[in-house]
Design a protein around this motif. Structure first.
Motif, PDB file in Angstrom:
ATOM      1  N   GLU A  32     -80.699  35.941   4.129  1.00  0.00           N
ATOM      2  CA  GLU A  32     -79.869  37.071   4.573  1.00  0.00           C
ATOM      3  C   GLU A  32     -79.646  36.957   6.072  1.00  0.00           C
ATOM      4  OE1 GLU A  32     -78.046  39.889   3.421  1.00  0.00           O
ATOM      5  OE2 GLU A  32     -77.695  39.902   5.596  1.00  0.00           O
ATOM      6  N   GLY A 458     -69.670  42.987  -5.187  1.00  0.00           N
ATOM      7  CA  GLY A 458     -68.426  43.738  -5.312  1.00  0.00           C
ATOM      8  C   GLY A 458     -67.183  42.897  -5.527  1.00  0.00           C
ATOM      9  N   SER A 466     -72.004  51.025  -5.534  1.00  0.00           N
ATOM     10  CA  SER A 466     -73.414  50.626  -5.495  1.00  0.00           C
ATOM     11  C   SER A 466     -74.068  50.396  -6.870  1.00  0.00           C
ATOM     12  CB  SER A 466     -74.218  51.597  -4.635  1.00  0.00           C
ATOM     13  OG  SER A 466     -74.049  52.911  -5.092  1.00  0.00           O
TER      14      SER A 466
HETATM   15  C1  LIG Z   1     -68.160  52.749   4.594  1.00  0.00           C
HETATM   16  C2  LIG Z   1     -68.525  52.483   3.161  1.00  0.00           C
HETATM   17  C3  LIG Z   1     -68.666  53.535   2.274  1.00  0.00           C
HETATM   18  C4  LIG Z   1     -69.020  53.297   0.938  1.00  0.00           C
HETATM   19  N1  LIG Z   1     -69.241  54.367   0.123  1.00  0.00           N
HETATM   20  C5  LIG Z   1     -69.759  54.150  -1.106  1.00  0.00           C
HETATM   21  C6  LIG Z   1     -70.200  55.250  -1.901  1.00  0.00           C
HETATM   22  O1  LIG Z   1     -70.143  56.406  -1.478  1.00  0.00           O
HETATM   23  N2  LIG Z   1     -70.728  54.987  -3.131  1.00  0.00           N
HETATM   24  C7  LIG Z   1     -70.855  53.698  -3.611  1.00  0.00           C
HETATM   25  O2  LIG Z   1     -71.383  53.506  -4.717  1.00  0.00           O
HETATM   26  N3  LIG Z   1     -70.444  52.649  -2.881  1.00  0.00           N
HETATM   27  C8  LIG Z   1     -69.917  52.837  -1.638  1.00  0.00           C
HETATM   28  N4  LIG Z   1     -69.549  51.775  -0.864  1.00  0.00           N
HETATM   29  C9  LIG Z   1     -69.502  50.421  -1.478  1.00  0.00           C
HETATM   30  C10 LIG Z   1     -70.862  49.774  -1.554  1.00  0.00           C
HETATM   31  O3  LIG Z   1     -71.473  49.820  -0.298  1.00  0.00           O
HETATM   32  C11 LIG Z   1     -70.687  48.327  -1.984  1.00  0.00           C
HETATM   33  O4  LIG Z   1     -69.918  48.242  -3.195  1.00  0.00           O
HETATM   34  C12 LIG Z   1     -72.012  47.638  -2.239  1.00  0.00           C
HETATM   35  O5  LIG Z   1     -73.020  48.064  -1.356  1.00  0.00           O
HETATM   36  C13 LIG Z   1     -71.766  46.144  -2.088  1.00  0.00           C
HETATM   37  O6  LIG Z   1     -72.915  45.442  -2.432  1.00  0.00           O
HETATM   38  P1  LIG Z   1     -72.877  43.876  -2.607  1.00  0.00           P
HETATM   39  O7  LIG Z   1     -74.123  43.486  -3.292  1.00  0.00           O
HETATM   40  O8  LIG Z   1     -71.596  43.445  -3.204  1.00  0.00           O
HETATM   41  O9  LIG Z   1     -72.861  43.218  -1.175  1.00  0.00           O
HETATM   42  P2  LIG Z   1     -72.968  43.607   0.343  1.00  0.00           P
HETATM   43  O10 LIG Z   1     -73.521  44.951   0.566  1.00  0.00           O
HETATM   44  O11 LIG Z   1     -71.654  43.272   0.958  1.00  0.00           O
HETATM   45  O12 LIG Z   1     -74.069  42.549   0.818  1.00  0.00           O
HETATM   46  C14 LIG Z   1     -73.818  41.195   0.920  1.00  0.00           C
HETATM   47  C15 LIG Z   1     -74.880  40.611   1.824  1.00  0.00           C
HETATM   48  O13 LIG Z   1     -74.665  39.203   1.950  1.00  0.00           O
HETATM   49  C16 LIG Z   1     -74.952  38.829   3.284  1.00  0.00           C
HETATM   50  N5  LIG Z   1     -74.279  37.566   3.548  1.00  0.00           N
HETATM   51  C17 LIG Z   1     -72.938  37.307   3.406  1.00  0.00           C
HETATM   52  N6  LIG Z   1     -72.693  36.021   3.705  1.00  0.00           N
HETATM   53  C18 LIG Z   1     -73.885  35.458   4.037  1.00  0.00           C
HETATM   54  C19 LIG Z   1     -74.267  34.136   4.442  1.00  0.00           C
HETATM   55  N7  LIG Z   1     -73.368  33.147   4.566  1.00  0.00           N
HETATM   56  N8  LIG Z   1     -75.580  33.904   4.713  1.00  0.00           N
HETATM   57  C20 LIG Z   1     -76.499  34.902   4.578  1.00  0.00           C
HETATM   58  N9  LIG Z   1     -76.174  36.168   4.223  1.00  0.00           N
HETATM   59  C21 LIG Z   1     -74.896  36.431   3.936  1.00  0.00           C
HETATM   60  C22 LIG Z   1     -74.412  39.990   4.099  1.00  0.00           C
HETATM   61  O14 LIG Z   1     -74.999  40.018   5.390  1.00  0.00           O
HETATM   62  C23 LIG Z   1     -74.825  41.187   3.241  1.00  0.00           C
HETATM   63  O15 LIG Z   1     -76.099  41.654   3.583  1.00  0.00           O
HETATM   64  C24 LIG Z   1     -69.195  51.973   0.473  1.00  0.00           C
HETATM   65  C25 LIG Z   1     -69.043  50.903   1.365  1.00  0.00           C
HETATM   66  C26 LIG Z   1     -68.734  51.155   2.702  1.00  0.00           C
HETATM   67  C27 LIG Z   1     -68.634  49.982   3.664  1.00  0.00           C
END
Ligand SMILES: Cc1cc2nc3c(=O)[nH]c(=O)nc-3n(C[C@H](O)[C@H](O)[C@H](O)COP(=O)(O)OP(=O)(O)OC[C@H]3O[C@@H](n4cnc5c(N)ncnc54)[C@H](O)[C@@H]3O)c2cc1C
Length: 486
Positions: A32, A458, A466
């Motif tokens: 990460e 996502g 989430s």
């Molecule tokens: C402002 C905002 C409001 C939101 N509101 C809501 C809500 O109210 N309810 C809800 O359910 N969802 C909400 N969401 C959406 C939710 O946050 C996301 O759908 C979810 O958290 C995404 O999770 P993920 O596992 O796809 O990846 P992410 O959370 O995008 O995590 C991916 C991880 O991979 C890491 N990474 C990427 N590339 C590399 C690399 N090359 N090397 C090492 N690490 C890397 C990143 O640093 C990150 O930590 C919101 C999002 C935002 C930004």
């Protein structure tokens, strides 16, 4: 023989995949680039107040618990949830308002003065969205998609057809809600998948089932504790985390992934899960010659979900705000045209505030801590920037003159979201669901070219939000373990 799994990214999808793989007997390492778990879900401190960045509205808490329970743990040791019954206040420019409640009778009382037709038809609305939810759960949410053939199974084809893919969310809502203010409040659910209610399929009206029947939750101490809790459990069962390690390359040989490379080390992998945004990280990390089915040109003309302009403010007083509160401008539908057609912020947008100090005063001892979100177009050079002053101005007509009471504030722009989380054009939820092909034909969970590479999060199936990305992590982890065991 040791089975090695490498997970790139400790977002919710990566955490869920790591726990699933470790439990399946893999030695699992998570790489990460940041120093905290949860990706977009994490705690931000501004002045003396603490905020949940990312997910503020939490639904389906059982999904987060399931990650731990399936791996033999007791989720209650790692996270607790509080159900918020009357969770969201919807306030309109003409001074009227109503509250979203997960109590059916209370909801009817709330709807009655604004829309007697809606109050009368609320039972059938709830029944229909519950049906949509169960269909989606059975056919999409708990499975991985590896190729277009996965869409051809008869039960899935049937489910797809009965889930109203050809009707839009707005026209579905128009059947039950005659008053435009009430419809605007329900239509806002399209933004939970980063889309417009005038284009997103009615299938996603199932969000109504989650919020209004299952309920909206707040995690004890802050929603970021969901990610912290899963990370803690992952460590307890032996997952290794490498914080502050950005993967610069994923190397492949003979049609399979071999290793991830960071500035500090090389991590060999038998299976790999990419949790970072597939749309930015696949082209950045994997040489094009290894991925003929995802060539560079694939990533050039995609239609991302909405982004966000966020303002987090510590106030030195309190206002009559709900934990979740939405202020709607005079023409709510116009915001979607501005964002998706003109690539501009809405001129009088819906302003969403999450003030979690209303439920948990310890988050902000000096006053309220509104986390304010305005929907934004995906990053584009044509978009006119928004400033904190614009947000304060949008709120003034509602008698919310917050600006003079700000002790400390911080803004996060779509450009910041793009650079901090490597999110495609700053998208919150990967691809938008404005086009049917994006809804049902998102990038698959397993690479076609490199079969020991899986995708979770996502930007892949089943989509953003989430709980959904958490399901995606569990699904991808299970699929990777099953593929390896073949
Ligand atoms: C402002 C905002 C409001 C939101 N509101 C809501 C809500 O109210 N309810 C809800 O359910 N969802 C909400 N969401 C959406 C939710 O946050 C996301 O759908 C979810 O958290 C995404 O999770 P993920 O596992 O796809 O990846 P992410 O959370 O995008 O995590 C991916 C991880 O991979 C890491 N990474 C990427 N590339 C590399 C690399 N090359 N090397 C090492 N690490 C890397 C990143 O640093 C990150 O930590 C919101 C999002 C935002 C930004």
């Amino acid at each position: 023989m040791t089975k090695r799994a490498v997970v790139i990214g400790a977002g919710l999808g990566g955490l869920a995949a790591a726990v699933t793989l470790q439990h399946a007997g893999f030695h699992t390492t998570v790489l990460e680039k940041h120093h905290h778990p949860g990706g977009k879900m994490h705690e931000v401190k501004v002045g003396g107040a603490s905020f949940d960045f990312g997910p503020n509205t939490i639904t389906m808490p059982a999904v987060f618990e399931e990650v731990i329970r399936r791996a033999g743990g007791n989720p209650e040791k790692y996270m607790q949830f509080h159900r918020l019954r009357d969770h969201t206040k919807n306030e309109f420019h003409d001074g009227t308002s109503f509250v979203f409640s997960s109590n059916k009778e209370k909801m009817k009382e709330e709807l009655l003065p604004l829309d007697p037709y809606a109050a009368d038809h609320y039972d059938s609305y709830l029944e229909e969205v519950t049906k949509l939810y169960h269909l989606a759960e059975k056919s999409f949410l708990r499975r991985t998609f590896r190729s277009w053939k996965d869409y051809l199974s008869l039960p899935l084809a049937r489910a797809l057809l009965s889930s109203r893919p050809h009707q839009t969310m707005n026209s579905f809502h128009a059947k039950y809600f005659k008053d435009p203010r009430v419809r605007a409040a329900f239509n806002r659910y399209a933004t939970y998948i980063g889309s417009s209610p005038f284009n997103a399929p009615a299938t996603f009206s199932l969000i109504g089932h989650l919020e209004l029947r299952d309920g909206v939750y707040y995690a004890e101490g802050g929603n970021f504790n969901i990610a912290e809790g899963i990370k803690q459990f992952a460590e307890d069962i032996g997952v290794v985390f490498r914080w502050g390690e950005q993967v610069h390359a994923v190397e492949a040989e003979n049609g399979s992934i071999k290793r991830a490379v960071t500035e500090k080390a090389v991590y060999p992998a038998d299976v790999m899960i990419l949790n970072g945004d597939l749309l930015t990280q696949v082209p950045a990390l994997i040489k094009e010659k290894h991925r003929p089915s995802l060539p560079d040109r694939f990533f050039q003309h995609l239609s991302p979900s909405v982004s966000a302009f966020v303002l987090m403010a510590e106030l030195n007083t309190t206002f009559p705000l709900h934990h979740h509160h939405v202020f709607f401008g005079p023409d709510p539908g116009k915001e979607f045209e501005d964002i998706f057609d003109r690539r501009q912020y809405g001129k009088s947008p819906a302003v969403y505030l999450c003030t979690n100090s209303k439920t948990d005063p310890s988050r902000s001892p000096n006053g309220d801590n509104p986390f304010i979100l305005i929907n934004a177009p995906p990053v584009s050079p044509d978009t006119k920037a928004l400033e904190a002053e614009d947000v304060w101005r949008f709120l003034e007509p509602f008698g919310m003159n917050l600006a003079p009471f700000v002790k400390a504030q911080r803004t996060v722009t779509p450009g910041d979201i793009r650079s901090t989380y490597a999110a495609y054009r700053g998208a919150l939820y990967g691809l938008s669901s404005n086009e049917k092909k994006n809804t049902f034909l998102r990038p698959y969970n397993q690479s076609k070219d490199l079969p020991n590479l899986f995708f979770a999060g996502g930007s892949t199936h089943p989509g953003g939000g989430s709980p959904i990305v958490t399901l995606s992590g569990m699904n991808a982890g299970k699929a990777a373990a099953a593929w390896y065991g073949k």
